[in-house]
Design an enzyme around this catalytic site. Structure first.
Site, PDB file in Angstrom:
ATOM      1  N   LEU A   1      11.344 -20.321  -4.178  1.00  0.00           N
ATOM      2  CA  LEU A   1      10.242 -19.563  -3.567  1.00  0.00           C
ATOM      3  C   LEU A   1       8.995 -19.762  -4.401  1.00  0.00           C
ATOM      4  O   LEU A   1       9.061 -19.780  -5.630  1.00  0.00           O
ATOM      5  CB  LEU A   1      10.601 -18.059  -3.558  1.00  0.00           C
ATOM      6  CG  LEU A   1       9.536 -17.099  -3.016  1.00  0.00           C
ATOM      7  CD1 LEU A   1       9.489 -17.143  -1.484  1.00  0.00           C
ATOM      8  CD2 LEU A   1       9.806 -15.648  -3.459  1.00  0.00           C
TER       9      LEU A   1
ATOM     10  N   ASP B   1       0.827  -1.204   0.000  1.00  0.00           N
ATOM     11  CA  ASP B   1       0.000   0.000   0.000  1.00  0.00           C
ATOM     12  C   ASP B   1       0.864   1.258   0.000  1.00  0.00           C
ATOM     13  O   ASP B   1       1.963   1.254   0.559  1.00  0.00           O
ATOM     14  CB  ASP B   1      -0.904  -0.026   1.247  1.00  0.00           C
ATOM     15  CG  ASP B   1      -2.028   0.993   1.159  1.00  0.00           C
ATOM     16  OD1 ASP B   1      -2.288   1.513   0.060  1.00  0.00           O
ATOM     17  OD2 ASP B   1      -2.635   1.283   2.211  1.00  0.00           O
TER      18      ASP B   1
ATOM     19  N   HIS C   1       2.841   3.243  -8.934  1.00  0.00           N
ATOM     20  CA  HIS C   1       2.702   1.796  -9.171  1.00  0.00           C
ATOM     21  C   HIS C   1       3.948   1.259  -9.878  1.00  0.00           C
ATOM     22  O   HIS C   1       4.447   0.190  -9.570  1.00  0.00           O
ATOM     23  CB  HIS C   1       1.461   1.504 -10.024  1.00  0.00           C
ATOM     24  CG  HIS C   1       0.169   1.905  -9.360  1.00  0.00           C
ATOM     25  ND1 HIS C   1      -0.083   1.629  -8.042  1.00  0.00           N
ATOM     26  CD2 HIS C   1      -0.920   2.558  -9.827  1.00  0.00           C
ATOM     27  CE1 HIS C   1      -1.291   2.102  -7.726  1.00  0.00           C
ATOM     28  NE2 HIS C   1      -1.813   2.673  -8.788  1.00  0.00           N
TER      29      HIS C   1
HETATM   30  C1  FPP Z   1      -1.817   0.222  -3.437  1.00  0.00           C
HETATM   31  O1  FPP Z   1      -1.385   1.541  -3.490  1.00  0.00           O
HETATM   32  C2  FPP Z   1      -1.259  -0.600  -4.484  1.00  0.00           C
HETATM   33  C3  FPP Z   1      -1.968  -1.115  -5.532  1.00  0.00           C
HETATM   34  C4  FPP Z   1      -3.401  -0.890  -5.727  1.00  0.00           C
HETATM   35  C5  FPP Z   1      -1.350  -1.928  -6.572  1.00  0.00           C
HETATM   36  C6  FPP Z   1      -0.141  -2.742  -6.220  1.00  0.00           C
HETATM   37  C7  FPP Z   1       0.672  -2.814  -7.433  1.00  0.00           C
HETATM   38  C8  FPP Z   1       2.008  -2.750  -7.497  1.00  0.00           C
HETATM   39  C9  FPP Z   1       2.892  -2.723  -6.315  1.00  0.00           C
HETATM   40  C10 FPP Z   1       2.628  -2.665  -8.822  1.00  0.00           C
HETATM   41  C11 FPP Z   1       3.354  -3.797  -9.350  1.00  0.00           C
HETATM   42  C12 FPP Z   1       2.964  -5.127  -8.916  1.00  0.00           C
HETATM   43  C13 FPP Z   1       3.320  -6.219  -9.592  1.00  0.00           C
HETATM   44  C14 FPP Z   1       3.071  -7.556  -9.038  1.00  0.00           C
HETATM   45  C15 FPP Z   1       3.930  -6.105 -10.913  1.00  0.00           C
HETATM   46  P1  FPP Z   1      -2.476   2.678  -3.574  1.00  0.00           P
HETATM   47  O2  FPP Z   1      -2.611   3.063  -5.004  1.00  0.00           O
HETATM   48  O3  FPP Z   1      -3.742   2.249  -2.928  1.00  0.00           O
HETATM   49  O4  FPP Z   1      -1.771   3.810  -2.745  1.00  0.00           O
HETATM   50  P2  FPP Z   1      -2.461   4.958  -1.894  1.00  0.00           P
HETATM   51  O5  FPP Z   1      -3.213   4.263  -0.780  1.00  0.00           O
HETATM   52  O6  FPP Z   1      -1.285   5.739  -1.399  1.00  0.00           O
HETATM   53  O7  FPP Z   1      -3.339   5.717  -2.816  1.00  0.00           O
END
Ligand code: FPP
Length: 247
Positions: free
Chosen positions: A135, A24, A41
């Site tokens: 893993l 997050d 992201h």
């Molecule tokens: C939450 O941050 C994260 C996500 C919704 C997506 C997770 C994706 C990645 C880490 C990118 C790559 C992953 C892979 C497996 C290639 P948020 O957007 O909710 O952040 P915020 O709460 O600060 O708005």
């Protein structure tokens, strides 16, 4: 620094076999820099690499990453499409390296909702890394905990209706075998980044006795050292599974 933490992990007791992560804070990381959310992201992909390498180094057997939730489908179309493109890029860029490291990728979730191009990309990373023994990496995509439980309930109801299962035979083991995580041990440790204290519909059944570690770090800044700190925190806990202490 990194090897010092690893040494401490080695003398501190059992390493969690299964670590789950709610990644997050990508949006906040981007906003703090005046960048669009998709840049957060994208940067998060580097942290995914760190978490995987750290898990291998520490001797974790299973790493389960919450990459895209069923709720995420409700984000603006542009962000959904950026996340899907990122998964495609990840599959293309990282497949060979993951195979070389012995990481076996599995993709779990409601994949029928994922567009065909992303679906093909994730299929290639799953096929290209199958058999890896260092893993097991579960990428949870289009995943929601309540939906998973409902899906199991429907499947078991179907078996009962068809006379293949008696209601009194439905126990925890039978139920768990219908979940996406069938055959896997429950996570020992859940890490959530960016300081939020919520489960956000992640692995609701499987996290019943899991130790929680909340890290203040925003996901794009997460490093293997942060994972090692989480493991050390886990090793300081006394797991009782609802029972009393032995002492
Ligand atoms: C939450 O941050 C994260 C996500 C919704 C997506 C997770 C994706 C990645 C880490 C990118 C790559 C992953 C892979 C497996 C290639 P948020 O957007 O909710 O952040 P915020 O709460 O600060 O708005």
């Amino acid at each position: 620094m990194s090897s010092d933490l690893l040494d401490r992990i080695r003398v501190s007791g059992d390493v969690p076999r299964h670590v789950a992560v709610i990644m997050d804070g990508n949006g906040r990381w981007a906003r703090a820099r005046g960048l669009p959310r998709h840049r957060g992201h994208r940067e998060g992909m580097k942290a995914v690499r760190e978490a995987i390498e750290g898990a291998v180094e520490a001797g974790v057997e299973i790493l389960t990453l919450f990459a895209f939730s069923t709720e995420n489908w409700q984000r603006p179309a542009q962000e959904v499409s950026a996340l899907m493109s990122l998964l495609q890029l990840y599959a293309r860029k990282e497949r060979e390296e993951l195979r070389r490291k012995g990481v076996a990728v599995h993709v779990l979730g409601e994949l029928d909702r994922v567009d065909p191009r992303t679906r093909r990309a994730v299929d290639t990373i799953v096929e290209g890394t199958s058999g890896g023994t260092a893993l097991r990496l579960n990428l949870m995509i289009s995943y929601g905990g309540r939906e998973e439980i409902l899906r199991s309930a429907r499947e078991l109801a179907r078996r009962v209706t068809e006379g293949r299962l008696a209601p009194e035979d439905i126990d925890e083991r039978v139920f768990a075998e219908t979940l996406f995580t069938a055959g896997l041990p429950d996570p020992d440790l859940l890490v959530r980044t960016s300081g939020e204290h919520r489960l956000s519909n992640f692995l609701l059944w499987q996290l019943a006795y899991t130790e929680l570690h909340i890290s203040p770090v925003l996901w794009p800044d997460f490093t293997r050292e942060d994972l090692f700190e989480a493991i050390l925190d886990y090793q300081r806990r006394e797991r009782r599974f609802g029972r009393v202490s032995a002492h």
